[in-house]
Scaffold this motif. Structure first.
Motif, PDB file in Angstrom:
ATOM      1  N   LEU A 221       0.820  -1.210   0.000  1.00  0.00           N
ATOM      2  CA  LEU A 221       0.000   0.000   0.000  1.00  0.00           C
ATOM      3  C   LEU A 221       0.857   1.265   0.000  1.00  0.00           C
ATOM      4  O   LEU A 221       0.465   2.290  -0.554  1.00  0.00           O
ATOM      5  N   ILE A 222       2.028   1.182   0.626  1.00  0.00           N
ATOM      6  CA  ILE A 222       2.930   2.329   0.615  1.00  0.00           C
ATOM      7  C   ILE A 222       3.587   2.491  -0.747  1.00  0.00           C
ATOM      8  O   ILE A 222       3.732   3.603  -1.261  1.00  0.00           O
ATOM      9  N   ALA A 223       3.953   1.380  -1.364  1.00  0.00           N
ATOM     10  CA  ALA A 223       4.747   1.435  -2.595  1.00  0.00           C
ATOM     11  C   ALA A 223       3.913   1.767  -3.828  1.00  0.00           C
ATOM     12  O   ALA A 223       4.329   2.591  -4.660  1.00  0.00           O
ATOM     13  N   LEU A 224       2.731   1.160  -3.967  1.00  0.00           N
ATOM     14  CA  LEU A 224       1.977   1.295  -5.215  1.00  0.00           C
ATOM     15  C   LEU A 224       1.609   2.733  -5.551  1.00  0.00           C
ATOM     16  O   LEU A 224       1.828   3.182  -6.686  1.00  0.00           O
TER      17      LEU A 224
ATOM     18  N   GLY B 137      -5.636  -9.649  13.059  1.00  0.00           N
ATOM     19  CA  GLY B 137      -6.196  -9.040  14.249  1.00  0.00           C
ATOM     20  C   GLY B 137      -6.321  -7.538  14.101  1.00  0.00           C
ATOM     21  O   GLY B 137      -6.002  -6.961  13.055  1.00  0.00           O
ATOM     22  N   PRO B 138      -6.769  -6.858  15.141  1.00  0.00           N
ATOM     23  CA  PRO B 138      -6.901  -5.389  15.080  1.00  0.00           C
ATOM     24  C   PRO B 138      -5.576  -4.690  14.769  1.00  0.00           C
ATOM     25  O   PRO B 138      -5.546  -3.713  14.028  1.00  0.00           O
ATOM     26  N   GLY B 139      -4.485  -5.185  15.335  1.00  0.00           N
ATOM     27  CA  GLY B 139      -3.192  -4.584  15.054  1.00  0.00           C
ATOM     28  C   GLY B 139      -2.792  -4.719  13.593  1.00  0.00           C
ATOM     29  O   GLY B 139      -2.186  -3.804  13.016  1.00  0.00           O
ATOM     30  N   ASP B 140      -3.140  -5.843  12.979  1.00  0.00           N
ATOM     31  CA  ASP B 140      -2.824  -6.054  11.567  1.00  0.00           C
ATOM     32  C   ASP B 140      -3.617  -5.089  10.684  1.00  0.00           C
ATOM     33  O   ASP B 140      -3.079  -4.516   9.733  1.00  0.00           O
ATOM     34  N   VAL B 141      -4.891  -4.933  10.998  1.00  0.00           N
ATOM     35  CA  VAL B 141      -5.725  -3.993  10.237  1.00  0.00           C
ATOM     36  C   VAL B 141      -5.208  -2.572  10.402  1.00  0.00           C
ATOM     37  O   VAL B 141      -5.163  -1.788   9.439  1.00  0.00           O
ATOM     38  N   LEU B 142      -4.796  -2.219  11.619  1.00  0.00           N
ATOM     39  CA  LEU B 142      -4.260  -0.883  11.866  1.00  0.00           C
ATOM     40  C   LEU B 142      -2.996  -0.637  11.054  1.00  0.00           C
ATOM     41  O   LEU B 142      -2.800   0.450  10.490  1.00  0.00           O
ATOM     42  N   LEU B 143      -2.132  -1.658  10.962  1.00  0.00           N
ATOM     43  CA  LEU B 143      -0.900  -1.515  10.184  1.00  0.00           C
ATOM     44  C   LEU B 143      -1.212  -1.254   8.711  1.00  0.00           C
ATOM     45  O   LEU B 143      -0.593  -0.389   8.079  1.00  0.00           O
ATOM     46  N   MET B 144      -2.187  -1.970   8.154  1.00  0.00           N
ATOM     47  CA  MET B 144      -2.552  -1.758   6.752  1.00  0.00           C
ATOM     48  C   MET B 144      -3.169  -0.378   6.546  1.00  0.00           C
ATOM     49  O   MET B 144      -2.914   0.278   5.532  1.00  0.00           O
ATOM     50  N   LEU B 145      -3.962   0.073   7.506  1.00  0.00           N
ATOM     51  CA  LEU B 145      -4.538   1.418   7.405  1.00  0.00           C
ATOM     52  C   LEU B 145      -3.459   2.489   7.488  1.00  0.00           C
ATOM     53  O   LEU B 145      -3.540   3.512   6.800  1.00  0.00           O
ATOM     54  N   VAL B 146      -2.450   2.249   8.303  1.00  0.00           N
ATOM     55  CA  VAL B 146      -1.331   3.196   8.393  1.00  0.00           C
ATOM     56  C   VAL B 146      -0.597   3.271   7.062  1.00  0.00           C
ATOM     57  O   VAL B 146      -0.242   4.362   6.587  1.00  0.00           O
ATOM     58  N   GLY B 147      -0.352   2.111   6.440  1.00  0.00           N
ATOM     59  CA  GLY B 147       0.294   2.107   5.133  1.00  0.00           C
ATOM     60  C   GLY B 147      -0.506   2.867   4.090  1.00  0.00           C
ATOM     61  O   GLY B 147       0.049   3.633   3.292  1.00  0.00           O
ATOM     62  N   LEU B 148      -1.827   2.663   4.089  1.00  0.00           N
ATOM     63  CA  LEU B 148      -2.689   3.379   3.156  1.00  0.00           C
ATOM     64  C   LEU B 148      -2.695   4.877   3.441  1.00  0.00           C
ATOM     65  O   LEU B 148      -2.651   5.702   2.518  1.00  0.00           O
ATOM     66  N   ALA B 149      -2.738   5.236   4.719  1.00  0.00           N
ATOM     67  CA  ALA B 149      -2.758   6.653   5.092  1.00  0.00           C
ATOM     68  C   ALA B 149      -1.464   7.352   4.682  1.00  0.00           C
ATOM     69  O   ALA B 149      -1.487   8.507   4.233  1.00  0.00           O
TER      70      ALA B 149
ATOM     71  N   ILE C 226      -1.737  10.551   2.201  1.00  0.00           N
ATOM     72  CA  ILE C 226      -1.278  11.862   2.678  1.00  0.00           C
ATOM     73  C   ILE C 226      -0.147  12.382   1.795  1.00  0.00           C
ATOM     74  O   ILE C 226      -0.114  13.571   1.434  1.00  0.00           O
ATOM     75  N   ALA C 227       0.782  11.497   1.431  1.00  0.00           N
ATOM     76  CA  ALA C 227       1.902  11.919   0.584  1.00  0.00           C
ATOM     77  C   ALA C 227       1.410  12.414  -0.766  1.00  0.00           C
ATOM     78  O   ALA C 227       1.852  13.455  -1.263  1.00  0.00           O
ATOM     79  N   LEU C 228       0.471  11.685  -1.380  1.00  0.00           N
ATOM     80  CA  LEU C 228      -0.069  12.116  -2.669  1.00  0.00           C
ATOM     81  C   LEU C 228      -0.884  13.394  -2.537  1.00  0.00           C
ATOM     82  O   LEU C 228      -0.829  14.272  -3.408  1.00  0.00           O
ATOM     83  N   ALA C 229      -1.655  13.513  -1.455  1.00  0.00           N
ATOM     84  CA  ALA C 229      -2.471  14.713  -1.255  1.00  0.00           C
ATOM     85  C   ALA C 229      -1.594  15.955  -1.097  1.00  0.00           C
ATOM     86  O   ALA C 229      -1.888  17.012  -1.679  1.00  0.00           O
ATOM     87  N   VAL C 230      -0.528  15.855  -0.328  1.00  0.00           N
ATOM     88  CA  VAL C 230       0.381  16.997  -0.156  1.00  0.00           C
ATOM     89  C   VAL C 230       1.049  17.351  -1.475  1.00  0.00           C
ATOM     90  O   VAL C 230       1.182  18.534  -1.827  1.00  0.00           O
ATOM     91  N   SER C 231       1.450  16.324  -2.225  1.00  0.00           N
ATOM     92  CA  SER C 231       2.099  16.572  -3.518  1.00  0.00           C
ATOM     93  C   SER C 231       1.163  17.292  -4.486  1.00  0.00           C
ATOM     94  O   SER C 231       1.564  18.229  -5.182  1.00  0.00           O
ATOM     95  N   ILE C 232      -0.092  16.866  -4.528  1.00  0.00           N
ATOM     96  CA  ILE C 232      -1.072  17.515  -5.412  1.00  0.00           C
ATOM     97  C   ILE C 232      -1.391  18.929  -4.937  1.00  0.00           C
ATOM     98  O   ILE C 232      -1.527  19.867  -5.736  1.00  0.00           O
ATOM     99  N   ALA C 233      -1.465  19.097  -3.603  1.00  0.00           N
ATOM    100  CA  ALA C 233      -1.826  20.405  -3.051  1.00  0.00           C
ATOM    101  C   ALA C 233      -0.771  21.470  -3.350  1.00  0.00           C
ATOM    102  O   ALA C 233      -1.113  22.627  -3.612  1.00  0.00           O
TER     103      ALA C 233
ATOM    104  N   LEU D 113       9.086  10.711   5.684  1.00  0.00           N
ATOM    105  CA  LEU D 113       8.952  11.301   7.021  1.00  0.00           C
ATOM    106  C   LEU D 113       7.888  10.574   7.842  1.00  0.00           C
ATOM    107  O   LEU D 113       8.087  10.287   9.030  1.00  0.00           O
ATOM    108  N   LEU D 114       6.768  10.235   7.201  1.00  0.00           N
ATOM    109  CA  LEU D 114       5.692   9.539   7.914  1.00  0.00           C
ATOM    110  C   LEU D 114       6.048   8.092   8.231  1.00  0.00           C
ATOM    111  O   LEU D 114       5.452   7.488   9.129  1.00  0.00           O
ATOM    112  N   GLU D 115       7.004   7.530   7.501  1.00  0.00           N
ATOM    113  CA  GLU D 115       7.392   6.135   7.723  1.00  0.00           C
ATOM    114  C   GLU D 115       8.320   5.961   8.923  1.00  0.00           C
ATOM    115  O   GLU D 115       8.495   4.832   9.404  1.00  0.00           O
ATOM    116  N   LEU D 116       8.913   7.042   9.401  1.00  0.00           N
ATOM    117  CA  LEU D 116       9.887   6.924  10.489  1.00  0.00           C
ATOM    118  C   LEU D 116       9.320   6.249  11.739  1.00  0.00           C
ATOM    119  O   LEU D 116       9.959   5.356  12.303  1.00  0.00           O
ATOM    120  N   PRO D 117       8.116   6.631  12.222  1.00  0.00           N
ATOM    121  CA  PRO D 117       7.571   5.907  13.383  1.00  0.00           C
ATOM    122  C   PRO D 117       7.343   4.425  13.092  1.00  0.00           C
ATOM    123  O   PRO D 117       7.544   3.582  13.969  1.00  0.00           O
TER     124      PRO D 117
END
Length: 259
Positions: free
Chosen positions: A24-27, A225-237, A241-248, A43-47
């Protein structure tokens, strides 16, 4: 590669979730070549990278190819990439311009933004857990998954086989001189040995009904589990966010279509 290399919260998550998060991060990042989207994503990937809990020595060793490849890619693009803007330096086939430098910076950040989370996430993946997840969650054919897992388990034996074959051939006086000849002979012997071991492994697996056309059972259940879903949502976010900032900010530079 050992799961013990990472002791953070992310290290304990399902391998399928790690694979999905890295994807989700790469595509989305491959559709644009600009420094803003890659820089924001990095920058968002550091955490996320820090939450893997890798030791610093392990982190630098595992990501060393990226730290070599990213500058090499940027240097090549800076010298021979697409020219635009003012030309800053020119010599023979080398022409450095403002556009090529901007493209080189974008490529440098892009390689790190895509590669770092993928490498860090997969350092903590156990092959058996990954096989369980691919077969039970992704629903890949069990025959293919187990065959690939068995092959991966055999990779660790190649170095020992190479060492044993080299010592045995030297003890017999075979190819005692000439490094190239000795290496080619040992490689061929290792190839033959790998084929024989693979055939024996396939026969043993068939004898244990690994290829039976029935619904198979699994020793360990793999689920998200919930942690796995959260990780995928973080990757998508991160990607959104990166694309939105770039377009903005008007830096979005698609690799397809008009620019």
């Amino acid at each position: 590669m050992s799961p013990a290399d990472g002791r953070g919260a992310v290290a304990r998550l399902n391998p399928v979730a790690k694979f999905a998060a890295a994807l989700l991060i790469a595509l989305p990042l491959v559709v644009t070549v600009d420094a803003v989207s890659a820089g924001v994503a990095l920058l968002l990937e550091l955490p996320l990278v820090l939450s893997a809990g890798l030791a610093w020595r392990t982190f630098w060793l595992r990501t060393l190819p990226l730290w070599i490849g990213a500058p090499a890619t940027a240097l090549t693009i800076a010298l021979y990439g697409e020219q635009s803007g003012d030309v800053l330096f020119e010599w023979l086939f080398v022409r450095v311009s403002e556009g090529s430098l901007a493209l080189a910076l974008a490529a440098f950040l892009r390689v790190l933004a895509i590669g770092l989370p993928a490498v860090v996430l997969f350092v903590t993946v156990d092959p058996t857990d990954l096989a369980d997840g691919l077969a039970q969650i992704v629903r890949l054919p069990a025959r293919f998954v187990l065959g690939a897992l068995a092959g991966m388990r055999m990779l660790g034996l190649l170095a020992d086989d190479w060492r044993a074959l080299s010592l045995a051939r030297r003890a017999r006086g075979v190819a005692d001189s000439g490094r190239v000849r000795r290496a080619l002979g040992t490689a061929f012997a290792l190839f033959v040995l790998a084929i024989r071991r693979g055939s024996a492994l396939a026969t043993a697996m068939e004898a244990r009904a690994f290829g039976a056309p029935v619904r198979r059972t699994w020793a360990r259940e793999s689920r998200l589990g919930p942690g796995d879903v959260l990780l995928m949502l973080v990757g998508l976010a991160i990607s959104l966010i990166a694309l939105a900032v770039s377009i903005a900010v008007g830096a979005f530079n698609p690799i397809f279509g008009p620019r």
